[in-house]
Design an enzyme around this catalytic site. Structure first.
Site, PDB file in Angstrom:
ATOM      1  N   HIS A  52      51.591 -63.596  -4.122  1.00 32.05           N
ATOM      2  CA  HIS A  52      50.633 -64.500  -3.660  1.00 32.05           C
ATOM      3  C   HIS A  52      49.156 -63.607  -3.595  1.00 32.05           C
ATOM      4  O   HIS A  52      48.053 -64.237  -3.919  1.00 32.05           O
ATOM      5  CB  HIS A  52      50.989 -64.513  -2.126  1.00 32.05           C
ATOM      6  CG  HIS A  52      52.164 -65.649  -1.973  1.00 32.05           C
ATOM      7  ND1 HIS A  52      53.414 -65.171  -1.234  1.00 32.05           N
ATOM      8  CD2 HIS A  52      52.541 -66.594  -2.693  1.00 32.05           C
ATOM      9  CE1 HIS A  52      54.233 -66.188  -1.414  1.00 32.05           C
ATOM     10  NE2 HIS A  52      53.812 -67.087  -2.321  1.00 32.05           N
ATOM     11  N   LYS A  76      62.445 -76.709   7.066  1.00 25.28           N
ATOM     12  CA  LYS A  76      62.919 -75.733   6.253  1.00 25.28           C
ATOM     13  C   LYS A  76      63.212 -74.571   6.719  1.00 25.28           C
ATOM     14  O   LYS A  76      63.697 -73.352   6.526  1.00 25.28           O
ATOM     15  CB  LYS A  76      61.846 -75.285   5.152  1.00 25.28           C
ATOM     16  CG  LYS A  76      61.861 -75.967   3.664  1.00 25.28           C
ATOM     17  CD  LYS A  76      60.979 -74.874   2.878  1.00 25.28           C
ATOM     18  CE  LYS A  76      61.048 -75.426   1.467  1.00 25.28           C
ATOM     19  NZ  LYS A  76      60.206 -74.569   0.646  1.00 25.28           N
ATOM     20  N   ARG A 118      55.330 -67.954 -12.448  1.00 30.14           N
ATOM     21  CA  ARG A 118      55.884 -66.723 -12.827  1.00 30.14           C
ATOM     22  C   ARG A 118      56.652 -66.930 -14.365  1.00 30.14           C
ATOM     23  O   ARG A 118      56.458 -66.224 -15.045  1.00 30.14           O
ATOM     24  CB  ARG A 118      56.870 -66.287 -11.668  1.00 30.14           C
ATOM     25  CG  ARG A 118      55.989 -66.267 -10.390  1.00 30.14           C
ATOM     26  CD  ARG A 118      56.963 -65.699  -9.194  1.00 30.14           C
ATOM     27  NE  ARG A 118      57.630 -67.335  -9.130  1.00 30.14           N
ATOM     28  CZ  ARG A 118      58.001 -67.662  -8.151  1.00 30.14           C
ATOM     29  NH1 ARG A 118      58.288 -66.683  -7.035  1.00 30.14           N
ATOM     30  NH2 ARG A 118      58.598 -68.670  -7.874  1.00 30.14           N
ATOM     31  N   SER A 156      59.223 -65.036  -2.225  1.00 30.80           N
ATOM     32  CA  SER A 156      59.607 -65.062  -0.749  1.00 30.80           C
ATOM     33  C   SER A 156      61.139 -64.931  -0.477  1.00 30.80           C
ATOM     34  O   SER A 156      61.514 -64.144   0.319  1.00 30.80           O
ATOM     35  CB  SER A 156      58.891 -65.829  -0.002  1.00 30.80           C
ATOM     36  OG  SER A 156      57.389 -66.091  -0.039  1.00 30.80           O
TER      37      SER A 156
HETATM   38  O1  PNS Z   1      55.514 -72.459  -1.458  1.00 35.51           O
HETATM   39  P1  PNS Z   1      55.964 -73.550  -2.086  1.00 35.51           P
HETATM   40  O2  PNS Z   1      57.324 -73.662  -0.869  1.00 35.51           O
HETATM   41  O3  PNS Z   1      56.661 -73.599  -3.401  1.00 35.51           O
HETATM   42  O4  PNS Z   1      55.096 -74.741  -1.893  1.00 35.51           O
HETATM   43  C1  PNS Z   1      55.376 -76.267  -1.919  1.00 35.51           C
HETATM   44  C2  PNS Z   1      54.316 -76.970  -1.618  1.00 35.51           C
HETATM   45  C3  PNS Z   1      53.824 -76.786  -0.341  1.00 35.51           C
HETATM   46  C4  PNS Z   1      53.311 -76.882  -2.472  1.00 35.51           C
HETATM   47  C5  PNS Z   1      54.813 -78.548  -1.570  1.00 35.51           C
HETATM   48  O5  PNS Z   1      56.214 -78.397  -0.974  1.00 35.51           O
HETATM   49  C6  PNS Z   1      53.926 -79.657  -0.793  1.00 35.51           C
HETATM   50  O6  PNS Z   1      52.891 -79.795  -1.509  1.00 35.51           O
HETATM   51  N1  PNS Z   1      54.546 -80.226   0.152  1.00 35.51           N
HETATM   52  C7  PNS Z   1      53.554 -81.064   0.944  1.00 35.51           C
HETATM   53  C8  PNS Z   1      54.107 -82.586   1.003  1.00 35.51           C
HETATM   54  C9  PNS Z   1      53.675 -83.303  -0.332  1.00 35.51           C
HETATM   55  O7  PNS Z   1      52.692 -83.586  -0.592  1.00 35.51           O
HETATM   56  N2  PNS Z   1      54.901 -83.465  -0.808  1.00 35.51           N
HETATM   57  C10 PNS Z   1      54.650 -84.243  -2.298  1.00 35.51           C
HETATM   58  C11 PNS Z   1      54.305 -83.070  -3.449  1.00 35.51           C
HETATM   59  S1  PNS Z   1      54.407 -83.906  -5.061  1.00 35.51           S
END
Ligand code: PNS
Length: 195
Positions: A52, A76, A118, A156
């Site tokens: 990150h 989560k 990645r 993570s």
């Molecule tokens: O680090 P991560 O867990 O891969 O991040 C995922 C994240 C936070 C980018 C995604 O879960 C997100 O945008 N969540 C917010 C809710 C949302 O907008 N969901 C629709 C996404 S298409």
């Protein structure tokens, strides 16, 4: 002339043949350029890893303003609380959000959502999210940076798993995060502590 020197003229060294004769690229003058570009780097960051940090370092050179935004994802069951995760980040603008990412990005005046990729395995999930987000708000573009190869295997989830089983993660997370992981392990398992 020395062939290693950069081309002095605007003409392709291959002349007409390769078809890449330089034409007006449509580059806008400074006056026509849009105002500053704000980018959101969203994620769970549970915890922040060196992968990150590498992405933050590299992308902060690309945008006028970068906001690292941590999802408030209580469902989560994150290892670290939101405030812990926010405190782990230094020298960068940090925020948190809940609800739809595109709505949050819009509210912060951001036109870019930044994500790291990645490996191919990340691609499908990212593709889905990108298309969904574009459908929800076509004004916001998702921009991807390829993770540095040195960090392309860090996640993570794996960092937590390896640490939990006593493996060495000193090269994978910043020292401050490692210290917090030790503290958290003691909190959650006071009898065993950390190894
Ligand atoms: O680090 P991560 O867990 O891969 O991040 C995922 C994240 C936070 C980018 C995604 O879960 C997100 O945008 N969540 C917010 C809710 C949302 O907008 N969901 C629709 C996404 S298409």
């Amino acid at each position: 002339s020395n062939s290693h020197e950069p081309h002095a003229s605007n003409r392709c060294v291959f002349g007409e043949r390769c078809g890449s004769a330089l034409v007006d690229c449509g580059k806008r003058s400074v006056a026509e350029q849009p105002q500053s570009v704000v980018a959101i780097y969203p994620g769970s960051f549970d915890p922040i890893t060196n992968g990150h940090l590498d992405l933050i370092r590299r992308s902060s050179r690309l945008f006028d303003r970068l906001i690292v935004s941590i999802l408030r994802n209580d469902s989560k069951q994150p290892l670290f609380s939101l405030s812990d995760r926010m405190e782990m980040l230094r020298d960068v603008e940090v925020d948190c959000f809940e609800g739809l990412l595109v709505n949050y990005a819009h509210s912060r005046g951001a036109r870019v959502v930044l994500r790291g990729i990645r490996a191919i395995s990340d691609y499908e999930y990212e593709l889905q999210m990108t298309h969904m987000n574009r459908r929800l708000n076509p004004e916001i573009e998702t921009v991807f940076l390829m993770a540095n190869d040195a960090y392309s295997f860090i996640s993570s989830r794996l960092v937590k798993e390896v640490f939990g089983l006593g493996g060495d993660i000193t090269e994978l997370v910043p020292a401050s995060v490692l210290a917090r992981m030790r503290d958290r392990a003691k909190q959650l398992n006071p009898l065993r502590g950390e190894s």
